[in-house]
Design a protein around this motif. Structure first.
Motif, mmCIF file in Angstrom:
data_model
loop_
_atom_site.group_PDB
_atom_site.id
_atom_site.type_symbol
_atom_site.label_atom_id
_atom_site.label_comp_id
_atom_site.label_asym_id
_atom_site.label_seq_id
_atom_site.Cartn_x
_atom_site.Cartn_y
_atom_site.Cartn_z
ATOM 1 N N TYR A 58 0.867 -1.375 0.078
ATOM 2 C CA TYR A 58 0.052 -0.094 0.078
ATOM 3 C C TYR A 58 0.680 1.202 -0.209
ATOM 4 O O TYR A 58 0.204 2.327 -0.319
ATOM 5 C CB TYR A 58 -0.787 -0.031 1.067
ATOM 6 C CG TYR A 58 -1.900 -1.003 1.145
ATOM 7 C CD1 TYR A 58 -3.063 -1.200 0.338
ATOM 8 C CD2 TYR A 58 -2.057 -1.987 2.227
ATOM 9 C CE1 TYR A 58 -3.845 -2.229 0.041
ATOM 10 C CE2 TYR A 58 -2.877 -2.877 2.187
ATOM 11 C CZ TYR A 58 -3.833 -3.175 1.281
ATOM 12 O OH TYR A 58 -4.806 -4.080 1.094
ATOM 13 N N GLU A 549 -9.530 -4.597 -4.030
ATOM 14 C CA GLU A 549 -9.704 -4.107 -2.968
ATOM 15 C C GLU A 549 -8.313 -3.257 -2.566
ATOM 16 O O GLU A 549 -8.678 -2.066 -1.919
ATOM 17 C CB GLU A 549 -9.804 -5.157 -1.775
ATOM 18 C CG GLU A 549 -11.017 -5.861 -1.871
ATOM 19 C CD GLU A 549 -12.233 -4.953 -1.639
ATOM 20 O OE1 GLU A 549 -12.247 -4.289 -0.834
ATOM 21 O OE2 GLU A 549 -13.715 -5.409 -2.197
ATOM 22 N N GLN A 553 -8.572 0.900 -1.806
ATOM 23 C CA GLN A 553 -8.060 1.099 -0.670
ATOM 24 C C GLN A 553 -7.120 2.468 -0.854
ATOM 25 O O GLN A 553 -7.068 3.475 -0.334
ATOM 26 C CB GLN A 553 -7.582 0.283 0.416
ATOM 27 C CG GLN A 553 -6.798 0.631 1.707
ATOM 28 C CD GLN A 553 -8.030 1.360 2.462
ATOM 29 O OE1 GLN A 553 -9.334 0.930 2.418
ATOM 30 N NE2 GLN A 553 -7.563 2.024 3.306
#
Length: 766
Positions: A58, A549, A553
C-alpha cells in the motif's frame, strides 16, 4: 541423521531472499536464516513479515540504501584506528537513511504496531551527520574549509603550484632542444622534464628516473627544486592535517558508538524483513496461519524453486485423526516433488517465511525428519537399503507428536515381500507417535492397510491412461497405481514381454480389486481435473478481488489526501488573493493617483485574474448584465462578450477581460440622484483615468472619446489613456486626427511597453 535443510535445498531459498537485501548486515541475516523454535519469537517474526507485506503493497518499499556493517568499524576505532573517509561517509549515510525511514514510517498507518515500534528505536544522530558531511564532500574528499589550517595549507599549495607551472613551462622552453617530449611529468611528487639522455649534462638539476629504453632521463631542473620541495613539504602538512580531522571525526563517532551500532542493526533488521517480504511477492506467497490443533492444510501449494508457470499446484490435508498419508502412483509422477513441497513449506514456515499457497495452516513443528533420495553411503560402506533403514531407524527413535516425517519409497531396495512388511511396521510405529507423516510407496498391502486404519489416508499422483503421461496432480483419499507395465511399453519393452508380465500379474493379484482400483482412479482423475479448473477460476477471481480491494483502498487514501491538500491550498489561495485585492482597493481610493500608477495596479489585477480561481459559477452572462468578481471583490457592467471572455467596466472606471465562469450575476445598482449643485462632484466620481473603445465604430468611438475628454477636463485630469487596439489602424488614426484639432490637448503619444503599446494613446490635457 540426514540434514533436512540440505535435502530440501533451503540454501537456494536463502540465496533468493538475499538478492533482495541491500545492507551488508541484512545479507548476513539472510545467510544466517534458520528455523525458530520459540513460539513467541516465531509469532512476532510472522507478524512483522505480515506488516511489511502490507506496507510494501500500500505504501511502497522502505527507502533503505546500501549500508556497511558498522560494528567492525567501531571495533577498529576503539583499538586506536582512524576511520577512513569512506568509513565516516558510510556512517553519515546510515544516519541519513535512518532519518528517511523514520519520515517514511511517520506517514504510514499506526496499525502496523511492530514496525512502528522498531522505527521508534532509531537514535537521532543528525548533529553527527552534519559534522561528518561538513568535512567530507559528496565526492568523498575532505572539504577545503574542514579546518582553518587545512584551508591555509591548500591555498598556499595552489599558489605554489601556479608559480611552479609558470616556472617549469619557462624552463622547458629554455631546454626545448634537449627534450625528448614536450610534456612535463611527475616523479615521486616532483615535476620533471624528459631530457634526451645524450644531453643530460646540458640540464642542471636532480635526476629522478630513466626510461626503460634509456633514451630519456627525467630531470628536476635546479630552477624548480626549491619550489618543488616546498610543495612536497606542504603536501605532507596537508596529509597530517587531514589525519587530525579524521581522528577528530573518529572520536566523535566513538562518543556515540552505541547509537551508531543500534541504528545500523535496526536498518539491517528492516532490510532483512523487507527482503523476505519482497521474496514472498515474487513467489506469490502468504503468511500461514498457526495451527492450534496440530492439523496442517496447504491449499494450492507450489514448490517455490520450480517455475510458477510450469509447476502444478496441489492441496495437502492432514486433519482430524488422519495425520499420516500414504502417497502412491507412477514413477516420475511427482511423488518426490510432493514430499519436498510439504517439507520445504513446513520448514519455511518454521523459519518465519511466507509460503506459496492460496491458504495455509501449519503447525510449528519441533522437528522435520526427511528421508528422500539416494541414501547410499560410501563413507560407511552401506548399501542404499542399509542407509535407508538406518535413517528410518533414527527417525523412529526420535519422532514425537509435534514432528513432521517425510519418507520417499519406504521399504524399497530389498525383497518386495520383506520390504512391504517393514513398510507396514514402520507406518504402525508412526501411528503410535501421533506425528504428521507423508510417505510414498508402491506396496499394495500398505495401501490396503491405510483403508482399514482410522489414522491413515491414501493419496495418489494421478496418471493420464489415454496418453500414458503423468499429470502431477495430487489426489488425497484415493490410492494410486504404478502403471509400470504401461510405462515400460512406452519406453521400448517389447509387447510379448509386456503380455507375459501381465499374465504373471493376473495370477498373483485379485482381478476384482485391481478393476475396482482402476475405476476409482479414473473417477478420481476426472474429478480432480474438474476441481483443478474450478480452483484456477476461483484463484483468478480471488486474486482480482484482492487486487481490486487494494487499488480501491489506495485510491481512497489518495483521494482523502488530495481533498485535504486541495482544501488547504484553496484556503491559502483565497487568503492571499483577498489580501492582494484589499491592498489594490486601498490604492484605488487615493484621489491623487497618477496614470502610470493606475496602469501598474491594473497589471496586478490582471495577474491575479490569470491565476486559477477557487470557484466557477457557470451562470448565463449577457451584455449589459451587472456582475461581481468575488475573488477580486469588484463589481461592473458587461460591455462585450468574446468567446469565453467578458469585457467588464468597473465602478471605478477601469476595464478588465475576465473568464465568464468567474462572474457572478448581481442586481443593477440603484442610480444615485445628484443635486444640481453637485454635478461636478458626480462627474469626478464616475470618470476614470482611461476609456476603452475597442470594437466600436469610428463615429461611435469618437463620440465617446469626445464626451470622455470633456468629463476629464471637468475633473481636471492631466493625463489619461485612450485604449483603441491595433486592428486595421483606422480607429487609431481617427482619434489622432481628432486630438490634433482639440485646443485643450497639450500633447499625445502612443503607449509604451507597460501602457498598452501601439494599442493605446496617452493624452496630456492642458
Amino acid at each position: 541423521m540426514q540434514n533436512s535443510e540440505q535435502i530440501l535445498q533451503f540454501e537456494l531459498i536463502k540465496n533468493q531472499i538475499k538478492e533482495n537485501a541491500k545492507t551488508v548486515r541484512g545479507k548476513q541475516y539472510c545467510d544466517e536464516l534458520t528455523s525458530i523454535d520459540d513460539s513467541n519469537k516465531h509469532h512476532i517474526e510472522l507478524n512483522l513479515l505480515q506488516e511489511m507485506l502490507e506496507i510494501n503493497q500500500y505504501n511502497g518499499y522502505f527507502p533503505i540504501a546500501f549500508s556497511e556493517n558498522a560494528l567492525p568499524l567501531i571495533e577498529y576505532a576503539k583499538k586506536g584506528g582512524i576511520l577512513s573517509i569512506r568509513d565516516l561517509d558510510m556512517i553519515g549515510e546510515d544516519i541519513l537513511t535512518a532519518g528517511a525511514v523514520k519520515r517514511f514510517m511517520n506517514k504510514i498507518d499506526a496499525k502496523y504496531v511492530l514496525i512502528h515500534q522498531t522505527c521508534h528505536k532509531f537514535n537521532d544522530l543528525s548533529n553527527l551527520e552534519k559534522e561528518i558531511h561538513r568535512v567530507i564532500t559528496k565526492s568523498q574528499t575532505i572539504d577545503d574549509k574542514a579546518s582553518p589550517e587545512l584551508y591555509q595549507i591548500r591555498k598556499e599549495i595552489l599558489k605554489c603550484e601556479r608559480q611552479l607551472t609558470s616556472l617549469i613551462t619557462s624552463v622547458a622552453l629554455t631546454y626545448k632542444n634537449y627534450l625528448s617530449d614536450e610534456n612535463v611529468t611527475l616523479r615521486d611528487g616532483h615535476f620533471v622534464i624528459p631530457v634526451k639522455t645524450t644531453y643530460k649534462s646540458k640540464v642542471g638539476g636532480i635526476i629522478h628516473d630513466v626510461s626503460d629504453s634509456g633514451y630519456t632521463t627525467f630531470i628536476e631542473p635546479s630552477e624548480v627544486v626549491e619550489i618543488n620541495n616546498h610543495i612536497v613539504s606542504l603536501k605532507a602538512q596537508e596529509n597530517e592535517e587531514i589525519r587530525k580531522i579524521l581522528k577528530m571525526l573518529t572520536n566523535l563517532c566513538l562518543i556515540q558508538e552505541d547509537e551508531i551500532i543500534n541504528n545500523n542493526i535496526i536498518l539491517a533488521n528492516l532490510d532483512f524483513i523487507q527482503a523476505k517480504a519482497i521474496y514472498a511477492c515474487q513467489i506469490d506467497a502468504i503468511v500461514a496461519q498457526e495451527s492450534k490443533d496440530g492439523s496442517m492444510k496447504l491449499k494450492s501449494a507450489r514448490h517455490p524453486l520450480l517455475a510458477k508457470d510450469k509447476v502444478i499446484p496441489n492441496s495437502f490435508y492432514f486433519i482430524n485423526e488422519k495425520k499420516i498419508v500414504i502417497i502412491s502412483g507412477p514413477n516420475a509422477g511427482g511423488k518426490t516433488v510432493a514430499l519436498k513441497t510439504v517439507g520445504l513449506l513446513s520448514y519455511m514456515h518454521k523459519c518465519a517465511l511466507a509460503v506459496p499457497c492460496i491458504e495455509a495452516t501449519i503447525p510449528l513443528f519441533n522437528h522435520i525428519f526427511v528421508d528422500i533420495g539416494d541414501s547410499q553411503s560410501i563413507e560407511n560402506n552401506l548399501s542404499t537399503f542399509s542407509a535407508h533403514i538406518t535413517h528410518i531407524g533414527e527417525i523412529l527413535k526420535a519422532v514425537k507428536s509435534h514432528d513432521l516425517v517425510l519418507i520417499d519409497e519406504l521399504g524399497t531396495g530389498t525383497d518386495p515381500s520383506e520390504g512391504e512388511a517393514i513398510a507396514i511396521a514402520v507406518i504402525k510405529k508412526l501411528e503410535t507417535s501421533r506425528c504428521i507423516a507423508l510417505v510414498s510407496s508402491h506396496f499394495s498391502r500398505l495401501k490396503e492397510y491405510a483403508f482399514t486404519s482410522k489414522n491413515i489416508d491414501n493419496a495418489s499422483m494421478l496418471f493420464d491412461e489415454d496418453n500414458l503421461k503423468p499429470t502431477y496432480i495430487y489426489k488425497q483419499g484415493v490410492p494410486g497405481q504404478s502403471y509400470a507395465l504401461d510405462v515400460a511399453g512406452r519406453y521400448g519393452l517389447s509387447l510379448d514381454v509386456i503380455n507375459e508380465a501381465k499374465k504373471h500379474l493376473d495370477n498373483i493379484k485379485s482381478s476384482d480389486i485391481h478393476s475396482l482400483m482402476n475405476e476409482l482412479h479414473k473417477a478420481a482423475l476426472d474429478n480432480e481435473l474438474k476441481q483443478q479448473e474450478l480452483n484456477k477460476a476461483i484463484a483468478t477471481l480471488d486474486k482480482e478481488r484482492r487486487s481490486f480491494e487494494a487499488e480501491k483502498q489506495l485510491l481512497k487514501e489518495k483521494r482523502e489526501k488530495l481533498l485535504a491538500d486541495v482544501e488547504k491550498e484553496k484556503e491559502e489561495i483565497l487568503e492571499k488573493t483577498f489580501n492582494q485585492i484589499n491592498d489594490i482597493m486601498k490604492k484605488l481610493n487615493n484621489p491623487d493617483l497618477k496614470l502610470h500608477e493606475v496602469i501598474e495596479i491594473k497589471k496586478q489585477v490582471q495577474d491575479i485574474i490569470k491565476n486559477p480561481e477557487p470557484m466557477d459559477y457557470n451562470e448565463k452572462i449577457e451584455v449589459g448584465c451587472y456582475v461581481s468578481v468575488p475573488s477580486l471583490n469588484i463589481n461592473g457592467k458587461v460591455m462585450r462578450i468574446n468567446a469565453n471572455k467578458a469585457l467588464i467596466n468597473t465602478d471605478s472606471g477601469m476595464s478588465f477581460n475576465i473568464d465568464l465562469k468567474k462572474l457572478h450575476l448581481i442586481d443593477e445598482p440603484p442610480v444615485r440622484k445628484a443635486l444640481k449643485t453637485n454635478v461636478d462632484q458626480k462627474i469626478r466620481s464616475s470618470v476614470g483615468l482611461e476609456i476603452n473603445v475597442i470594437g466600436q465604430r469610428v463615429d461611435e468611438a469618437l463620440r465617446n472619446v469626445e464626451k470622455y475628454l470633456d468629463d476629464c477636463r471637468i475633473r481636471n485630469l492631466k493625463q489619461v489613456r485612450l485604449i483603441h487596439g491595433l486592428g486595421s489602424g483606422a480607429l487609431k488614426n481617427a482619434i489622432a486626427q481628432y486630438l490634433k484639432k482639440c485646443d485643450f490637448v497639450a500633447s499625445y503619444r502612443s503607449g509604451n511597453e507597460y501602457e498598452g503599446g501601439l494599442g493605446a494613446t496617452i493624452v496630456n490635457l492642458k
